[in-house]
Design a protein around this motif. Structure first.
Motif, PDB file in Angstrom:
ATOM      1  N   ASN A  74      46.803  47.458   2.963  1.00 17.87           N
ATOM      2  CA  ASN A  74      45.632  47.014   2.208  1.00 17.87           C
ATOM      3  C   ASN A  74      44.471  47.979   2.451  1.00 17.87           C
ATOM      4  O   ASN A  74      44.660  49.062   3.025  1.00 17.87           O
ATOM      5  N   SER A  75      43.288  47.612   2.061  1.00 22.11           N
ATOM      6  CA  SER A  75      42.135  48.511   2.218  1.00 22.11           C
ATOM      7  C   SER A  75      41.839  48.804   3.688  1.00 22.11           C
ATOM      8  O   SER A  75      41.445  49.923   4.026  1.00 22.11           O
ATOM      9  N   ASN A  76      42.026  47.833   4.573  1.00 23.93           N
ATOM     10  CA  ASN A  76      41.807  48.083   5.998  1.00 23.93           C
ATOM     11  C   ASN A  76      42.836  49.072   6.550  1.00 23.93           C
ATOM     12  O   ASN A  76      42.512  49.968   7.329  1.00 23.93           O
ATOM     13  N   TRP A  77      44.094  48.902   6.149  1.00 29.07           N
ATOM     14  CA  TRP A  77      45.146  49.817   6.591  1.00 29.07           C
ATOM     15  C   TRP A  77      44.828  51.236   6.107  1.00 29.07           C
ATOM     16  O   TRP A  77      44.927  52.202   6.864  1.00 29.07           O
ATOM     17  N   LYS A  78      44.400  51.345   4.859  1.00 30.21           N
ATOM     18  CA  LYS A  78      44.053  52.660   4.297  1.00 30.21           C
ATOM     19  C   LYS A  78      42.831  53.250   4.988  1.00 30.21           C
ATOM     20  O   LYS A  78      42.732  54.470   5.160  1.00 30.21           O
ATOM     21  N   ARG A  79      41.907  52.408   5.417  1.00 33.25           N
ATOM     22  CA  ARG A  79      40.733  52.895   6.142  1.00 33.25           C
ATOM     23  C   ARG A  79      41.145  53.480   7.483  1.00 33.25           C
ATOM     24  O   ARG A  79      40.630  54.525   7.898  1.00 33.25           O
TER      25      ARG A  79
END
Length: 128
Positions: A112-117
């Motif tokens: 998700n966006s956190n993983w991608k961050r």
């Protein structure tokens, strides 16, 4: 209760193994610290893999014999295309990470966006 940064760092060190490249290890731990500062709870789930561990991973989902031993496991899905000696994990210069729940008790496998961050933080630290 929120998982402590030290808990994530301790788990990460354990999961990387004792023979990780020191620069990779330090960068991985810095990645965990920077993510934590942003409220993202990540930890390293894999680091150094022995040739036998890599054979076992490669054997998932296929028939595979390595050094005369059967590492085949057709009941599991394929997880890597790297045979022993072909993975950067075999040389202590690769990591895998995952996110954990706020309390640190549950692994979160969704990209998700956190993983991608976290991936973006890792890239700034030299990871590919």
């Amino acid at each position: 209760m929120t998982v402590a940064l030290q808990t994530l760092l301790d788990r990460s060190v354990k999961n990387m193994g004792s023979c990780m490249n020191s620069v990779v290890k330090a960068s991985a731990l810095e990645m965990i610290k920077r993510a934590y500062k942003e409220g993202i709870y990540a930890q390293i789930c894999a680091g150094l893999s022995s040739m036998e561990e890599q054979a076992s991973l490669f054997g998932q989902g296929r028939f595979y014999i390595y050094k005369g031993k059967n590492y085949s496991n057709l009941a599991k899905p394929i997880v890597t295309n790297a045979k022993p000696g072909q993975s950067f994990h075999n040389f202590g210069v690769a990591i895998d990470y995952l996110l954990v729940s706020d309390d640190g008790k549950t692994a979160l496998w969704t990209i998700n966006s956190n993983w991608k961050r976290v991936a973006a933080i890792g890239k700034k630290l030299g990871f590919k």
